[in-house]
Every structure is written in C-alpha cells, then in structure tokens.
Design an enzyme around this catalytic site. Structure first.
Site, PDB file in Angstrom:
ATOM      1  N   ASN A 184      -5.683   3.332 -13.086  1.00 42.53           N
ATOM      2  CA  ASN A 184      -5.059   1.660 -12.294  1.00 42.53           C
ATOM      3  C   ASN A 184      -3.240   2.308 -12.350  1.00 42.53           C
ATOM      4  O   ASN A 184      -3.062   2.755 -13.827  1.00 42.53           O
ATOM      5  CB  ASN A 184      -5.387   0.384 -13.287  1.00 42.53           C
ATOM      6  CG  ASN A 184      -4.254  -0.692 -12.938  1.00 42.53           C
ATOM      7  OD1 ASN A 184      -3.833  -0.511 -11.773  1.00 42.53           O
ATOM      8  ND2 ASN A 184      -3.661  -1.060 -14.463  1.00 42.53           N
ATOM      9  N   HIS A 208       0.183   1.100 -13.693  1.00 45.69           N
ATOM     10  CA  HIS A 208       0.957   0.237 -14.147  1.00 45.69           C
ATOM     11  C   HIS A 208       2.569   0.894 -13.919  1.00 45.69           C
ATOM     12  O   HIS A 208       2.447   1.906 -14.329  1.00 45.69           O
ATOM     13  CB  HIS A 208       0.482   0.034 -15.230  1.00 45.69           C
ATOM     14  CG  HIS A 208       1.412  -1.634 -15.888  1.00 45.69           C
ATOM     15  ND1 HIS A 208       0.721  -2.666 -14.931  1.00 45.69           N
ATOM     16  CD2 HIS A 208       2.543  -1.625 -16.549  1.00 45.69           C
ATOM     17  CE1 HIS A 208       1.672  -3.323 -15.507  1.00 45.69           C
ATOM     18  NE2 HIS A 208       2.858  -3.466 -15.844  1.00 45.69           N
ATOM     19  N   ASN A 267       1.359   2.909  -2.351  1.00 46.82           N
ATOM     20  CA  ASN A 267       0.363   3.827  -3.684  1.00 46.82           C
ATOM     21  C   ASN A 267      -0.578   4.301  -3.023  1.00 46.82           C
ATOM     22  O   ASN A 267      -0.996   5.588  -2.645  1.00 46.82           O
ATOM     23  CB  ASN A 267       0.524   3.457  -4.876  1.00 46.82           C
ATOM     24  CG  ASN A 267       1.792   3.134  -5.754  1.00 46.82           C
ATOM     25  OD1 ASN A 267       1.722   4.224  -6.150  1.00 46.82           O
ATOM     26  ND2 ASN A 267       1.660   1.773  -6.126  1.00 46.82           N
ATOM     27  N   ASP A 293      -4.967  -3.546 -19.191  1.00 49.66           N
ATOM     28  CA  ASP A 293      -3.756  -3.454 -19.650  1.00 49.66           C
ATOM     29  C   ASP A 293      -3.940  -2.018 -20.564  1.00 49.66           C
ATOM     30  O   ASP A 293      -2.763  -1.213 -21.081  1.00 49.66           O
ATOM     31  CB  ASP A 293      -2.163  -3.259 -18.418  1.00 49.66           C
ATOM     32  CG  ASP A 293      -1.941  -3.362 -17.552  1.00 49.66           C
ATOM     33  OD1 ASP A 293      -2.846  -3.224 -16.686  1.00 49.66           O
ATOM     34  OD2 ASP A 293      -0.893  -4.447 -17.310  1.00 49.66           O
ATOM     35  N   LEU A 348      -4.594  -6.571  -6.887  1.00 44.55           N
ATOM     36  CA  LEU A 348      -4.332  -7.709  -7.852  1.00 44.55           C
ATOM     37  C   LEU A 348      -5.248  -9.325  -8.476  1.00 44.55           C
ATOM     38  O   LEU A 348      -4.897 -10.312  -9.169  1.00 44.55           O
ATOM     39  CB  LEU A 348      -2.903  -8.826  -7.613  1.00 44.55           C
ATOM     40  CG  LEU A 348      -1.232  -7.629  -7.106  1.00 44.55           C
ATOM     41  CD1 LEU A 348      -0.285  -8.295  -6.831  1.00 44.55           C
ATOM     42  CD2 LEU A 348      -0.891  -6.657  -8.575  1.00 44.55           C
ATOM     43  N   GLY A 371       0.528  -1.501   0.098  1.00 48.31           N
ATOM     44  CA  GLY A 371      -0.122  -0.127   0.064  1.00 48.31           C
ATOM     45  C   GLY A 371       0.905   1.253  -0.238  1.00 48.31           C
ATOM     46  O   GLY A 371       0.376   2.239   0.574  1.00 48.31           O
TER      47      GLY A 371
HETATM   48  C1  GAR Z   1       2.872  -1.311  -7.306  1.00 55.67           C
HETATM   49  O1  GAR Z   1       3.793  -0.938  -7.795  1.00 55.67           O
HETATM   50  C2  GAR Z   1       1.881  -1.821  -8.505  1.00 55.67           C
HETATM   51  O2  GAR Z   1       2.626  -0.403  -9.146  1.00 55.67           O
HETATM   52  C3  GAR Z   1       2.083  -2.653  -9.203  1.00 55.67           C
HETATM   53  O3  GAR Z   1       1.583  -3.231  -7.633  1.00 55.67           O
HETATM   54  C4  GAR Z   1       2.237  -2.236  -7.069  1.00 55.67           C
HETATM   55  C5  GAR Z   1       1.959  -2.115  -5.356  1.00 55.67           C
HETATM   56  O4  GAR Z   1       2.618  -1.461  -4.389  1.00 55.67           O
HETATM   57  N1  GAR Z   1       1.169  -3.237  -9.651  1.00 55.67           N
HETATM   58  C6  GAR Z   1       0.540  -3.800 -10.333  1.00 55.67           C
HETATM   59  O5  GAR Z   1       1.702  -4.293 -10.908  1.00 55.67           O
HETATM   60  C7  GAR Z   1      -0.344  -3.952 -11.452  1.00 55.67           C
HETATM   61  N2  GAR Z   1      -0.315  -4.296 -12.389  1.00 55.67           N
HETATM   62  P1  GAR Z   1       2.071  -0.362  -2.694  1.00 55.67           P
HETATM   63  O6  GAR Z   1       1.033  -1.720  -2.770  1.00 55.67           O
HETATM   64  O7  GAR Z   1       3.044  -0.621  -2.183  1.00 55.67           O
HETATM   65  O8  GAR Z   1       0.905   0.808  -3.627  1.00 55.67           O
END
Ligand code: GAR
Length: 210
Positions: free
Chosen positions: A108, A110, A14, A151, A91, A12
C-alpha cells in the site's frame, strides 16, 4: 514475470505511475494484468482502459458485508493468478480473508511518514489537512506491506517531503505525490517483483541487485 493487480478508488495517478514504470522498464519483472476499482466513477478505470488493462468495479454496496466483499475480491484476484496486489489509493476496507489469502503479497502507498498521520480516518486529503494542522515541517510517503493492522505492516520504502509555509492541503498533496508517491510505489513494486524484499518481523530488508 509476476502478475500485478492494482486496486483503486479515485483518480489513479499512482496507477498511471505504475503503468508508465512498466512501459519504461523501471518496473522490472512485473506486468499489470488487472485493475479493480471500488468506485464506478474512478478515473483510474479510464486509465486502465486507455492502456488495455482488464478492469472491474467491485463496490461494497453490492455485498451484504465486508466478508462477502472480501470473498469476491479474492475470487477476482485468483482468477488472474495474481502474484502482487498493489493498493494505489484504494479506500475500501476488506477483511482478514484478503490479507490471509494474499499474505505478504499486498503493498500500500500511504501519503505520510508512517507511524505519523496514519490509521483509521487518515486517507487522501485528510492526511495532508492533519499534517498542516500539526505544524510539522516534514512529511512524505510510505510504501508498506498490508497486514490486518491498518497502516501497520512492515515498511518497505519512505521518502520525506518538505512542508512549505504557504501550503494548502491541495498543494501539499500534489507535492507529496510528485516528489514521493509516484517514484516510491513503482520502485517498491519493482523490488517485490525481483524478489528483493525480505520481511524480518517489523523490518523489510532490501537485497542487492544481482
Ligand atoms: C494517494 O495520495 C494515496 O497515497 C492515497 O490516496 C491518493 C490516491 O490518489 N491513499 C491513502 O490515503 C490510503 N490511506 P490516486 O488515485 O491519484 O493515486
């Protein structure tokens, strides 16, 4: 003020960037009202609790199939009168039921420059492993609208990040988050909440600030 729901599955960081952006005024005209996690152990849930944001766990195994899971997701989003859904490291796959109910209202993040290194199987660290294996010198992050195509929705913002010679998937992931993701996602959310994103086919036009 628009109501924002953030969907998470992991650490989390982001989500934290969005919470911080709301606090310091970078995220304009939006309020994070709800966090939904597809995993019980996601640290993102703790971040929500620390900031007094309502949070719920919706795991796929509680439901018979993707459609039932998607119905439950839509019900919770509706309950909170959600205006914008942000997938921040979410995910779990959902069905057309969600993209239909929240058409042009789901974004989203990516961790690569779409249309490279995206689609089925490209998530989390796997993306950065593939980037390093390919030998590209530049990667980055993309925020896009979510459509039925994995995507494949209209791109809102992108930011490039250099790949270094001695990068590991972990160091690259960290740099992409730090230099791109944590800035780009709050910025895109803010543009959405200010009504400044105009979808025109595959393109997204950004209106000037009033
Ligand atoms: C992030 O890097 C995000 O871009 C990626 O998962 C991570 C989550 O980190 N998302 C994907 O790969 C979606 N295809 P976080 O839980 O620390 O935000």
């Amino acid at each position: 003020m628009l109501n924002i729901a953030v969907l998470v599955s992991g650490g989390g960081t982001n989500l934290q960037a969005l919470i911080d952006a709301e606090k310091n005024g970078i995220l304009k005209n939006g309020h994070i009202k709800l966090v939904i996690s597809s995993s019980v152990d996601a640290y993102a849930l703790q971040r929500a609790r620390n900031n007094g944001i309502d949070s719920f766990v919706l795991t796929k195994k509680e439901y018979a199939n993707v459609d039932d899971y998607s119905d439950a997701l839509v019900k919770k989003l509706d309950e909170y009168s959600t205006d914008l859904v942000i997938l921040a490291g979410f995910l779990t796959i959902f069905s057309k039921k969600v993209t239909d109910a929240y058409k042009n209202k789901i974004i989203n993040i990516h961790p690569a420059l779409i249309p490279s290194f995206c689609g089925k199987g490209y998530y989390g660290l796997h993306v950065h492993e593939a980037v390093l294996a390919s030998g590209v010198k530049v990667t980055g992050a993309t925020v896009h609208f979510v459509t039925e195509e994995c995507d494949g929705g209209p791109i809102i913002l992108q930011k490039a990040v250099n790949v270094l010679d001695d990068d590991t998937p972990e160091t690259l992931q960290k740099r992409v988050m730090h230099e791109a993701e944590w800035k780009l996602l709050p910025e895109a959310a803010s543009l959405f909440c200010q009504g400044r994103l105009i979808i025109d086919g595959k393109k997204v036009h950004i209106k000037e600030e009033m």
